[in-house]
Design a protein around this motif. Structure first.
Motif, PDB file in Angstrom:
ATOM      1  N   LYS A   1      49.031  26.801  27.470  1.00 39.38           N
ATOM      2  CA  LYS A   1      48.668  25.382  27.516  1.00 39.38           C
ATOM      3  C   LYS A   1      47.868  25.011  28.765  1.00 39.38           C
ATOM      4  O   LYS A   1      47.223  23.962  28.794  1.00 39.38           O
ATOM      5  N   ASN A   2      47.921  25.856  29.786  1.00 40.24           N
ATOM      6  CA  ASN A   2      47.277  25.527  31.067  1.00 40.24           C
ATOM      7  C   ASN A   2      46.499  26.717  31.611  1.00 40.24           C
ATOM      8  O   ASN A   2      46.632  27.093  32.772  1.00 40.24           O
ATOM      9  N   ARG A   3      45.665  27.305  30.771  1.00 45.40           N
ATOM     10  CA  ARG A   3      44.944  28.520  31.149  1.00 45.40           C
ATOM     11  C   ARG A   3      44.117  28.326  32.422  1.00 45.40           C
ATOM     12  O   ARG A   3      44.147  29.157  33.325  1.00 45.40           O
ATOM     13  N   LYS A   4      43.376  27.268  32.479  1.00 45.77           N
ATOM     14  CA  LYS A   4      42.472  27.056  33.604  1.00 45.77           C
ATOM     15  C   LYS A   4      43.227  27.036  34.930  1.00 45.77           C
ATOM     16  O   LYS A   4      42.806  27.674  35.918  1.00 45.77           O
TER      17      LYS A   4
ATOM     18  N   PHE B   1      44.797  29.639  39.930  1.00 40.99           N
ATOM     19  CA  PHE B   1      45.908  29.959  40.818  1.00 40.99           C
ATOM     20  C   PHE B   1      45.871  31.433  41.207  1.00 40.99           C
ATOM     21  O   PHE B   1      46.253  31.813  42.312  1.00 40.99           O
ATOM     22  N   PHE B   2      45.384  32.269  40.271  1.00 50.13           N
ATOM     23  CA  PHE B   2      45.280  33.713  40.525  1.00 50.13           C
ATOM     24  C   PHE B   2      43.918  34.118  41.076  1.00 50.13           C
ATOM     25  O   PHE B   2      43.556  35.294  41.013  1.00 50.13           O
ATOM     26  N   GLY B   3      43.165  33.171  41.629  1.00 47.28           N
ATOM     27  CA  GLY B   3      42.018  33.530  42.441  1.00 47.28           C
ATOM     28  C   GLY B   3      40.634  33.267  41.895  1.00 47.28           C
ATOM     29  O   GLY B   3      39.657  33.326  42.642  1.00 47.28           O
ATOM     30  N   ALA B   4      40.487  33.020  40.602  1.00 45.85           N
ATOM     31  CA  ALA B   4      39.155  32.770  40.062  1.00 45.85           C
ATOM     32  C   ALA B   4      38.683  31.371  40.459  1.00 45.85           C
ATOM     33  O   ALA B   4      39.484  30.434  40.549  1.00 45.85           O
ATOM     34  N   THR B   5      37.385  31.216  40.700  1.00 43.49           N
ATOM     35  CA  THR B   5      36.847  29.907  41.062  1.00 43.49           C
ATOM     36  C   THR B   5      36.726  29.026  39.818  1.00 43.49           C
ATOM     37  O   THR B   5      36.639  29.531  38.692  1.00 43.49           O
ATOM     38  N   GLU B   6      36.694  27.714  40.036  1.00 40.49           N
ATOM     39  CA  GLU B   6      36.599  26.787  38.904  1.00 40.49           C
ATOM     40  C   GLU B   6      35.317  27.011  38.110  1.00 40.49           C
ATOM     41  O   GLU B   6      35.320  26.987  36.876  1.00 40.49           O
ATOM     42  N   LYS B   7      34.212  27.259  38.816  1.00 40.44           N
ATOM     43  CA  LYS B   7      32.932  27.494  38.141  1.00 40.44           C
ATOM     44  C   LYS B   7      33.005  28.702  37.230  1.00 40.44           C
ATOM     45  O   LYS B   7      32.561  28.665  36.076  1.00 40.44           O
ATOM     46  N   TYR B   8      33.602  29.789  37.734  1.00 46.17           N
ATOM     47  CA  TYR B   8      33.685  30.997  36.916  1.00 46.17           C
ATOM     48  C   TYR B   8      34.642  30.799  35.741  1.00 46.17           C
ATOM     49  O   TYR B   8      34.366  31.259  34.624  1.00 46.17           O
TER      50      TYR B   8
ATOM     51  N   ILE C   1      50.363  39.351  32.774  1.00 38.89           N
ATOM     52  CA  ILE C   1      49.700  39.416  34.078  1.00 38.89           C
ATOM     53  C   ILE C   1      48.244  39.832  33.920  1.00 38.89           C
ATOM     54  O   ILE C   1      47.348  39.275  34.565  1.00 38.89           O
ATOM     55  N   ALA C   2      48.005  40.800  33.047  1.00 38.11           N
ATOM     56  CA  ALA C   2      46.633  41.269  32.802  1.00 38.11           C
ATOM     57  C   ALA C   2      45.756  40.151  32.256  1.00 38.11           C
ATOM     58  O   ALA C   2      44.586  40.015  32.640  1.00 38.11           O
ATOM     59  N   ASP C   3      46.308  39.333  31.362  1.00 38.65           N
ATOM     60  CA  ASP C   3      45.568  38.196  30.815  1.00 38.65           C
ATOM     61  C   ASP C   3      45.219  37.177  31.909  1.00 38.65           C
ATOM     62  O   ASP C   3      44.091  36.687  31.991  1.00 38.65           O
ATOM     63  N   ILE C   4      46.217  36.854  32.736  1.00 37.48           N
ATOM     64  CA  ILE C   4      46.031  35.819  33.749  1.00 37.48           C
ATOM     65  C   ILE C   4      45.067  36.269  34.842  1.00 37.48           C
ATOM     66  O   ILE C   4      44.243  35.494  35.336  1.00 37.48           O
ATOM     67  N   LEU C   5      45.142  37.530  35.216  1.00 33.27           N
ATOM     68  CA  LEU C   5      44.340  38.049  36.333  1.00 33.27           C
ATOM     69  C   LEU C   5      42.901  38.366  35.922  1.00 33.27           C
ATOM     70  O   LEU C   5      42.022  38.483  36.789  1.00 33.27           O
ATOM     71  N   ALA C   6      42.631  38.470  34.624  1.00 36.75           N
ATOM     72  CA  ALA C   6      41.323  38.928  34.133  1.00 36.75           C
ATOM     73  C   ALA C   6      40.124  38.186  34.730  1.00 36.75           C
ATOM     74  O   ALA C   6      39.168  38.825  35.189  1.00 36.75           O
ATOM     75  N   PRO C   7      40.109  36.847  34.749  1.00 38.10           N
ATOM     76  CA  PRO C   7      38.927  36.170  35.312  1.00 38.10           C
ATOM     77  C   PRO C   7      38.676  36.511  36.777  1.00 38.10           C
ATOM     78  O   PRO C   7      37.527  36.684  37.193  1.00 38.10           O
ATOM     79  N   ALA C   8      39.741  36.597  37.579  1.00 40.02           N
ATOM     80  CA  ALA C   8      39.568  36.940  38.991  1.00 40.02           C
ATOM     81  C   ALA C   8      39.021  38.355  39.143  1.00 40.02           C
ATOM     82  O   ALA C   8      38.135  38.609  39.971  1.00 40.02           O
ATOM     83  N   LEU C   9      39.530  39.286  38.344  1.00 43.90           N
ATOM     84  CA  LEU C   9      39.017  40.661  38.353  1.00 43.90           C
ATOM     85  C   LEU C   9      37.547  40.694  37.977  1.00 43.90           C
ATOM     86  O   LEU C   9      36.733  41.355  38.632  1.00 43.90           O
TER      87      LEU C   9
ATOM     88  N   ILE D   1      62.523  33.420  30.576  1.00 48.96           N
ATOM     89  CA  ILE D   1      61.536  33.190  31.641  1.00 48.96           C
ATOM     90  C   ILE D   1      60.156  33.635  31.192  1.00 48.96           C
ATOM     91  O   ILE D   1      59.156  32.932  31.413  1.00 48.96           O
ATOM     92  N   TYR D   2      60.089  34.789  30.535  1.00 49.65           N
ATOM     93  CA  TYR D   2      58.797  35.264  30.028  1.00 49.65           C
ATOM     94  C   TYR D   2      58.203  34.285  29.028  1.00 49.65           C
ATOM     95  O   TYR D   2      57.018  33.917  29.118  1.00 49.65           O
ATOM     96  N   LEU D   3      59.016  33.846  28.051  1.00 49.38           N
ATOM     97  CA  LEU D   3      58.515  32.945  27.009  1.00 49.38           C
ATOM     98  C   LEU D   3      58.053  31.611  27.606  1.00 49.38           C
ATOM     99  O   LEU D   3      57.011  31.072  27.200  1.00 49.38           O
ATOM    100  N   ALA D   4      58.808  31.088  28.562  1.00 49.65           N
ATOM    101  CA  ALA D   4      58.428  29.822  29.198  1.00 49.65           C
ATOM    102  C   ALA D   4      57.105  29.975  29.933  1.00 49.65           C
ATOM    103  O   ALA D   4      56.235  29.095  29.869  1.00 49.65           O
ATOM    104  N   THR D   5      56.943  31.105  30.641  1.00 51.88           N
ATOM    105  CA  THR D   5      55.705  31.360  31.375  1.00 51.88           C
ATOM    106  C   THR D   5      54.532  31.523  30.428  1.00 51.88           C
ATOM    107  O   THR D   5      53.438  30.988  30.664  1.00 51.88           O
ATOM    108  N   LEU D   6      54.756  32.270  29.338  1.00 55.78           N
ATOM    109  CA  LEU D   6      53.699  32.487  28.350  1.00 55.78           C
ATOM    110  C   LEU D   6      53.227  31.162  27.753  1.00 55.78           C
ATOM    111  O   LEU D   6      52.009  30.906  27.664  1.00 55.78           O
ATOM    112  N   LEU D   7      54.153  30.323  27.349  1.00 50.57           N
ATOM    113  CA  LEU D   7      53.796  29.039  26.740  1.00 50.57           C
ATOM    114  C   LEU D   7      53.059  28.147  27.743  1.00 50.57           C
ATOM    115  O   LEU D   7      52.082  27.477  27.383  1.00 50.57           O
ATOM    116  N   HIS D   8      53.509  28.141  28.987  1.00 52.52           N
ATOM    117  CA  HIS D   8      52.849  27.323  29.998  1.00 52.52           C
ATOM    118  C   HIS D   8      51.430  27.834  30.254  1.00 52.52           C
ATOM    119  O   HIS D   8      50.490  27.040  30.417  1.00 52.52           O
ATOM    120  N   PHE D   9      51.278  29.153  30.279  1.00 55.34           N
ATOM    121  CA  PHE D   9      49.946  29.739  30.463  1.00 55.34           C
ATOM    122  C   PHE D   9      49.019  29.373  29.302  1.00 55.34           C
ATOM    123  O   PHE D   9      47.851  29.008  29.517  1.00 55.34           O
TER     124      PHE D   9
END
Length: 480
Positions: free
Chosen positions: A453-456, A461-468, A165-173, A443-451
């Motif tokens: 491969k699809n970081r952007k 999805f977690f709030g960061a703009t495309e430009k950022y 969660i910390a990894d995914i939310l970082a750009p929005a933060l 579920i964790y492993l599936a989510t991690l692998l999907h993240f």
């Protein structure tokens, strides 16, 4: 051996506190990534000063908030058999148990391993004192199953979820709060971003997307009344009036209310300066690490430092949302059927617990408050469901129940549905615990692998703009 090391570590933490521990970790980390000794020391000093200032300001605010929140809760006129006695009780449970003590060392090694293998982008030891927010759930698994091994596996999995969660939310933060290279690893702060991201997607599909209430729009619409200082005074006056509703005819009451309102106003005005001082201590590390990554000396693309949520606490939208949620959640506690808990000792921490939603909604107070109402109303039921177990653990750790207290909880620790679900899975009866535990891991492993491969897509999805996100993924934001 591990028990001895953990005891020494805890002893150091008890004596010197996080004000010394965190700058020391930052200093060592800076030296390890080849920051000059003088710059590393200067960074550590600034961080220590920032932490000291945080503690002073929060100490004053907490003193004021505890009194007001207690009175607001008492004004509900309803009796609850589960009492929120605050996060220190959860910390006591963790620090008086072998798993809790050992996790200081195990968790440190776990994060270093995960970070080295690039499973996570987040270096967590700079936020090590917040381990107890999820370790206590691992201890609940141990109390329920009697197995240290099952509890340890559950705790390690919770840590993995938190880091993801910390990894995914970082750009929005980073985009909203403006602190490059940082993320938050405090469980009770960032878990709400899971619901916020889903609701943001739903809001974007609806016309509700066009409605936005943030500090800038407030100031444009309200002028002087929309400035941070005035927002603090207005929110303080409202909360104060609700708290002292029965004695408003006494002139001295208004002195207390005004003092409380001015304390909130001072927080909103002063806090950004203190946060900037704290973050100044991390600048040399961020610059050095990003320079080494761009030069190819470090073979990784992303590097995040997990930091205490105090850095974000005093931002205008964050504090306003948190203060707005306090009376709302007390009302939901009163009206929700079957609820046995009312937030009390931990309710002043609501501005901390608004951070994840504010990041996802990029400062939108209205949508963050709606998210918080839903997410934290669930907390009432989680706290009620785990009250007996929490009470047993707290008493065993030395907590003394006061007269009239049947069950106690930490509402702040209870506000973690993901950890609650993992606890339920790993403490299920018979072989179901192994089946459900395996499902959680899958579920964790599936989510991690999907993240991975699809970081952007995840970042957006977690709030960061495309430009950022484009800047973040090319390291332009870190170089700025």
């Amino acid at each position: 051996m591990l028990n001895h090391v953990a005891a020494v570590f805890k002893s150091f933490l008890d004596i010197f506190g996080v004000t010394i521990l965190v700058p020391l970790i930052v200093f060592i980390l800076a030296l390890l990534i080849k920051v000059e000794v003088q710059k590393a020391f200067r960074a550590a000093v600034f961080m220590a000063i920032g932490l000291t200032a945080f503690n002073l300001i929060l100490g004053i605010l907490w003193g004021e908030m505890n009194t007001v929140m207690t009175l607001i809760s008492q004004n509900t006129g309803r009796q609850f058999d589960v009492v929120d006695i605050g996060w220190p009780a959860a910390a006591a449970i963790v620090y008086n148990n072998s798993l809790g003590m050992l996790y200081f060392i195990i968790g440190l090694a776990w994060n270093i391993l995960l970070f080295s293998l690039k499973v996570t982008d987040t270096f967590e030891p700079t936020d090590i004192w917040n381990y107890y927010y999820f370790v206590v759930w691992g201890l609940f698994v141990q109390f329920a199953t009697g197995s240290f091994a099952i509890a340890l596996v559950a705790t390690l999995l919770m840590n993995l979820i938190l880091l993801l969660i910390a990894d995914i939310l970082a750009p929005a933060l980073q985009e909203y709060y403006g602190y490059d290279g940082l993320t938050c690893t405090c469980a009770c702060v960032i878990n709400i971003s899971l619901l916020a991201a889903v609701l943001r997607w739903l809001f974007n599909k609806m016309k509700f997307k066009e409605i936005r209430l943030d500090p800038d729009s407030l100031q444009k619409r309200l002028g002087f009344l929309g400035e941070p200082a005035m927002i603090g005074i207005i929110m303080g006056m409202i909360l104060g009036i609700v708290a002292y509703l029965n004695v408003l005819t006494d002139p001295s009451t208004w002195s207390v209310i005004l003092k409380f309102a001015l304390t909130l106003a001072a927080m909103l005005v002063i806090y950004p300066t203190v946060s900037g001082m704290f973050v100044k201590g991390l600048v040399p590390i961020s610059q050095s690490m990003n320079a080494r990554m761009r030069s190819g000396k470090v073979k990784r693309k992303f590097f995040l430092i997990g930091i205490d949520p105090a850095v974000y606490f005093g931002e205008t939208a964050t504090l306003t949302t948190g203060l707005l949620l306090i009376p709302i959640l007390i009302v939901t506690a009163v009206i929700l059927p079957g609820n046995r808990t009312i937030p009390l000792a931990d309710i002043p921490a609501m501005p901390f617990m608004a951070i994840g939603a504010i990041a996802v909604f990029q400062g939108d107070i209205l949508k963050s408050a709606i998210t918080g109402t839903i997410w934290y109303s669930l907390t009432h039921y989680i706290a009620s469901d785990t009250a007996e177990l929490f009470t047993q653990a707290a008493v065993k750790a030395g907590t003394i129940l006061e007269q009239g207290q049947t069950y106690v909880v930490s509402w702040c620790v209870s506000c973690q549905p993901p950890m609650y679900l993992v606890y339920k899975a790993f403490s299920a009866p018979g072989t179901m615990k192994y089946i459900l535990g395996a499902v959680c891991v899958a579920i964790y492993l599936a989510t991690l692998l999907h993240f991975k491969k699809n970081r952007k897509a995840w970042y957006m999805f977690f709030g960061a703009t495309e430009k950022y996100v484009d800047q973040y993924m090319s390291h332009e934001s870190a170089a700025a």
